[in-house]
Each structure stands twice: as structure tokens, then as C-alpha cells.
Design a protein around this motif. Sequence first.
Motif, short mmCIF file in Angstrom:
data_model
loop_
_atom_site.label_atom_id
_atom_site.label_comp_id
_atom_site.label_asym_id
_atom_site.label_seq_id
_atom_site.Cartn_x
_atom_site.Cartn_y
_atom_site.Cartn_z
N ILE A 277 0.83 -1.25 -0.16
CA ILE A 277 0.00 -0.07 -0.12
C ILE A 277 0.72 1.31 0.19
CG2 ILE A 277 -1.65 1.31 1.45
CD1 ILE A 277 -2.64 -1.19 2.18
N MET A 278 2.02 1.23 0.69
CA MET A 278 2.79 2.37 0.90
C MET A 278 3.43 2.58 -0.67
SD MET A 278 3.37 4.71 3.08
CE MET A 278 3.98 6.20 2.60
N THR A 279 3.90 1.63 -0.97
CA THR A 279 4.65 1.55 -2.47
C THR A 279 3.75 2.13 -3.37
OG1 THR A 279 5.81 -0.43 -2.00
CG2 THR A 279 5.71 0.26 -4.32
N ILE A 280 2.42 1.83 -3.53
CA ILE A 280 1.47 2.30 -4.31
C ILE A 280 1.20 3.95 -4.00
CG2 ILE A 280 -0.65 2.20 -5.20
CD1 ILE A 280 -0.80 -0.51 -4.92
N TYR A 281 1.30 4.05 -2.82
CA TYR A 281 0.75 5.56 -2.32
C TYR A 281 2.01 6.50 -2.89
CZ TYR A 281 -0.36 9.46 0.96
OH TYR A 281 -0.49 10.80 1.42
#
Length: 295
Positions: free
Chosen positions: A224-228
Motif C-alpha cells: 500500500i505504501m509503495t502504491i501511495y
Amino acid sequence: MTDRAPAALAAGMRRPGQGRGMVDVLNHGYLLKLLVRKELRVRYQASFLGLAWSYVKPGVQFVVFYFVMGNFLELARTIPPFAVYLFSGIVVINLYSEILGNATRAVIQNGALVNKIYLPRQLFPASSVLVALVHFVPQLIVLMVGAGVVGWRPGPWEVAAALLGSAIVLTLALGLGLIFGAINVAYRDVENIVDLILMVAVWFSPVLYPLDRVRVVFGADSLIMTIYEANPLTIAVELFHRAFWWPVTTPELQTSALVDDVMVRGVLALGFSVVLLVIGDLVFKRLSRNFAQEL
């Protein structure tokens, strides 16, 4: 007559109705200027404040967000100066929202022109970009003055970060606007979908809260953090923080890991946005063949 057509085409002429996409916008500067004037005149017709709304709307937005996030959640204590941090993100989001929202509706709103004459259809979403810039410049001036009051002194990296962030927003919003604007001619539900996207955009980018808190909640190495962090809008907001907020923060905040690589990620985000713009231009050009029949 038919014998002359191939010769005319060979001489460099093109069949009517066949355009070259966004390239044609550059060759129709006068028409683009007329569309921008029309849009501004219609928008502020019988308006007492006129272009002053460029200051009023973001000002009210800033006051509400600062009151809620800065006081209730006490972010004004943990992100000094929170006013510069907040308004840097608001300026980016407002530019993105206005371009994408207006570009999505541009063809529909100019349906009378589409049905009467031929002109490059890309002029309509392109004019949305220039109208948005008319409103963006006053907000940027306010941001620069406010940041200057608390000690902001721009250097080469600050100027580069601001220009890079602006370029990402312009190309990203126009690319999406071309796609959604073309599809919206046939399926008007697209307008509502875009409105939903714009409604949540301010919450899915670090405008009202620090990026570090997202890392704490989801984990720095999580998917999720990578996508964010890969979201070009997130990078654009952080580039504006890099340009206006970072130079006036405390030394502890200046060592943030995001500051070290935000320029590199900004270049990658701009590359992605340019590719999206090219794709959007191709989609728009293909679907524009049926605009007159569907309007």
C-alpha cells in the motif's frame, strides 16, 4: 475532382476532419486564446468579485483545513510551519482538480461548436489548462509571500522542485482529462466518477497530514505504501513541500528520507505523466470521430 485529391494530399494537405492530436493545439493559438476568454467571461459573468474568487476559494479552504487539522489534531505543533505545509498541498490539489474536472466536461460544454464547425477538439481540454493556470498564479503568489514571511528564500533546488511539481500536475491532469473527456461524450456517468476522484484526491495525498504518519500506519515497505508513494499526485505535493516548506522547517525534519529522493522520483513521475498524456491524446483523437453524432 477525384484525380486532384491524391495530388493535393501529396502536396501536404490533409483531408478535412483528420487532425494530429495535441500538435494541432500549438498551431491554433488564436482559437485557444478565444476559448480561454470565453470560458473566463462565462464563468465570471454577472460576478461581483470576478477573478478575486481565485483568492477567496483557496483562502476559505485553507482556513477550514487549518482550523480542523491544525488545531483539533494539533498538526500545527508537529509540522511547523503548518500553514506553509498545508497551503503548498492545497495549491497543487486545486490545480489538479480544476484541470481534470473542466477537461472532462470541456467537449460537452462546447457541443454547439463541435456540431457547427470543425476545429481541433483537443483545444477544449487544452483551454481548461490555461484557465486553471489563470487561477493558479494568484494562489502561487500568496504561497510565495506567506512562505517568505516565515523565512523562505528560494534557491535553484527550490525553483526546480516547484517547476517539476507543476509540470507533473499539468501533464497528469490533462492526460486523464483527455481520456475522461472523450469517454464522457458517450457516457455522462464519467462526470460523476471524476467528481468522486477529485473529492478523495485531497485525502489520498499528503496535503492535510505528513507522509511519515502513512508510513507508520501501513509500514514503510508495504505494498500500500509503495502504491501511495508512486502516485504522481503524491510526488507533486511533496515537490511543492520540498520547494516551499522544507527550507523553513526545523533541522530534524530536513533529514526526512523523502527529501533525499523526491527529485528523482519527480522525474520518474513526470515521465509517467507524459506517457499518460500521449495515451490520452491517442484515445481522444480516436473517439473524437464520433463526437458530432453523439452530442
